[in-house]
Design an enzyme around this catalytic site. Structure first.
Site, PDB file in Angstrom:
ATOM      1  N   SER A 166       0.856  -1.197   0.000  1.00 32.45           N
ATOM      2  CA  SER A 166       0.000   0.000   0.000  1.00 32.45           C
ATOM      3  C   SER A 166       0.887   1.240   0.000  1.00 32.45           C
ATOM      4  CB  SER A 166      -0.944  -0.032   1.216  1.00 32.45           C
ATOM      5  OG  SER A 166      -1.833   1.066   1.193  1.00 32.45           O
ATOM      6  N   THR A 167       0.918   1.989   1.100  1.00 34.90           N
ATOM      7  CA  THR A 167       1.713   3.208   1.159  1.00 34.90           C
ATOM      8  C   THR A 167       3.187   2.919   0.876  1.00 34.90           C
ATOM      9  OG1 THR A 167       0.206   4.024   2.869  1.00 34.90           O
ATOM     10  CG2 THR A 167       2.288   5.201   2.590  1.00 34.90           C
ATOM     11  N   HIS A 193      -2.956  -1.015  -3.083  1.00 41.86           N
ATOM     12  CA  HIS A 193      -4.139  -0.208  -2.782  1.00 41.86           C
ATOM     13  C   HIS A 193      -4.118   1.082  -3.604  1.00 41.86           C
ATOM     14  CE1 HIS A 193      -4.216  -2.222   1.450  1.00 41.86           C
ATOM     15  NE2 HIS A 193      -4.764  -2.993   0.524  1.00 41.86           N
ATOM     16  N   MET A 286       0.256   1.014   5.150  1.00 37.92           N
ATOM     17  CA  MET A 286      -0.401   1.270   6.419  1.00 37.92           C
ATOM     18  C   MET A 286      -1.587   0.331   6.590  1.00 37.92           C
ATOM     19  SD  MET A 286      -2.308   4.912   5.635  1.00 37.92           S
ATOM     20  CE  MET A 286      -3.540   4.769   6.941  1.00 37.92           C
ATOM     21  N   ASP A 289      -4.070  -4.923   6.340  1.00 37.67           N
ATOM     22  CA  ASP A 289      -4.486  -5.783   5.239  1.00 37.67           C
ATOM     23  C   ASP A 289      -3.341  -6.725   4.887  1.00 37.67           C
ATOM     24  OD1 ASP A 289      -6.080  -6.814   3.225  1.00 37.67           O
ATOM     25  OD2 ASP A 289      -5.429  -5.346   1.754  1.00 37.67           O
TER      26      ASP A 289
END
Length: 353
Positions: A166-167, A193, A286, A289
């Site tokens: 993600s991030t 994401h 972050m 997940d």
């Protein structure tokens, strides 16, 4: 508690006002300055000493990409959150920002939203990212995973590579996936994401960087070795195996961990389809997940690598997996690609023995 110092950079008076309203309501965040363009922002850095910068992409005099490039010359670690639009142009610019060192992004509220809706949209997107990027989010592993039990199936010969991030993920993917060689024998399934359009441009960018073909997934595609699929924004990606044939599917089942696509959804389906042949990798991001999905992978006897804290933009997703004791190894980003190749090569050699 020391409050997180934020510098707001945006040429829109409306956006600056919305950001001020949102951040003023938080006890752990304070606005230490505002700037209408990148040039002014760079001049304010020493004076304001921000811990995080929100940076608009399109601004007069010096836009966000130009400002980010200059900022990274003197402050390589300062978290920067880009503000972009949900358009093709915004997607391309955001991916360019990641290549220049942006930490994350949020999408600007649409003009059709009222002030209250705009504030809520910014609050939901921005505040968790500020806290995560500034390391103000504690990691508490759910009790259900404190004493995991999983299959000890050996040997574990990888048959599919599943990656979640993600991030900070776009940059991490750009460092790992191009290392996979032309004769890489596994299919590669990736959840990053991102919203629709963004994932398509991410796939196109990675396709230019990798020797393996990269594409955004389409429902019903047959899983083939040596191909990389990126989950499409707003759609879960799963794999279903019938006999020797595996097909990729997309769906709009409810989000998990507030995410669609979700890493947990992909990893569970891969673990069910490939059992001990599942090779899961969780990189910077972050939230948590991927945690439940990794539990399914380990229960099936699969292999899990996670990125270490020092090289992660945010050690949320990999941190949860590592602290739950689910990872085979915790590695810096620069070693993940080589470790994937090593384990896959060892498995291929063992099969042929």
């Amino acid at each position: 508690m020391n409050r997180i110092r934020v510098l707001i950079v945006d040429d829109s008076v409306v956006i600056r006002s919305l950001l001020r309203q949102v951040l003023a309501q938080e006890n752990d965040v304070e606005v230490v300055g505002v700037a209408a363009n990148g040039r002014i922002a760079l001049q304010m850095l020493d004076q304001c000493s921000p811990e995080l910068v929100t940076l608009d992409i399109e601004m007069p005099e010096m836009n966000g990409l130009e400002a980010l490039s200059e900022l990274r010359k003197t402050r390589p670690k300062l978290p920067v959150v880009m503000f972009s639009t949900l358009t093709e142009r915004g997607a391309v610019a955001t991916l360019e920002a990641f290549s220049l060192g942006a930490s994350d992004y949020v999408t600007k509220p649409s003009n059709s939203r009222s002030g209250g809706q705009g504030i809520e949209a910014i609050r939901e997107q921005l505040l968790p990212k500020i806290r995560a990027l500034c390391r103000r989010v504690p990691i508490v592993v759910p009790a259900i995973l404190e004493s995991p039990h999983w299959s000890t199936t050996v040997p574990r010969f990888p048959a599919v590579l599943a990656i979640g991030c993600s991030t900070g993920g776009p940059n991490a993917l750009s460092q790992v996936l191009p290392l996979l060689p032309k004769d890489f024998p596994l299919p590669v399934l990736v959840v990053q994401h991102m919203p629709p359009t963004f994932t398509r441009f991410l796939a196109e960018r990675l396709n230019k960087e990798c020797v393996l073909p990269v594409s955004e997934v389409r429902d019903g595609e047959t899983v083939q070795p040596g191909h990389i699929w990126i989950a499409a924004g707003n759609l879960h990606m799963t794999v279903k195996k019938t006999g020797l044939t595996a097909l990729l599917h997309t769906s709009q089942e409810p989000p998990e961990n507030s995410c669609r696509p979700a890493v947990d959804v992909l990893f569970r389906s891969v673990a069910q389809a490939y059992r001990a042949g599942t090779f899961g990798v969780v990189m910077t991001g972050m939230g948590q997940d991927g945690l439940r999905g990794c539990q399914a992978v380990r229960a099936a006897g699969g292999t899990i690598l996670v990125q270490d804290e020092a090289s992660s933009v945010v050690w949320g997703m990999p941190g949860f997996v590592a602290r739950a004791g689910l990872a085979d190894r915790v590695l810096p980003l620069r070693e993940i690609g080589l470790e994937i190749i090593r384990r896959v090569s060892a498995g291929t050699t063992a099969r042929g023995a």
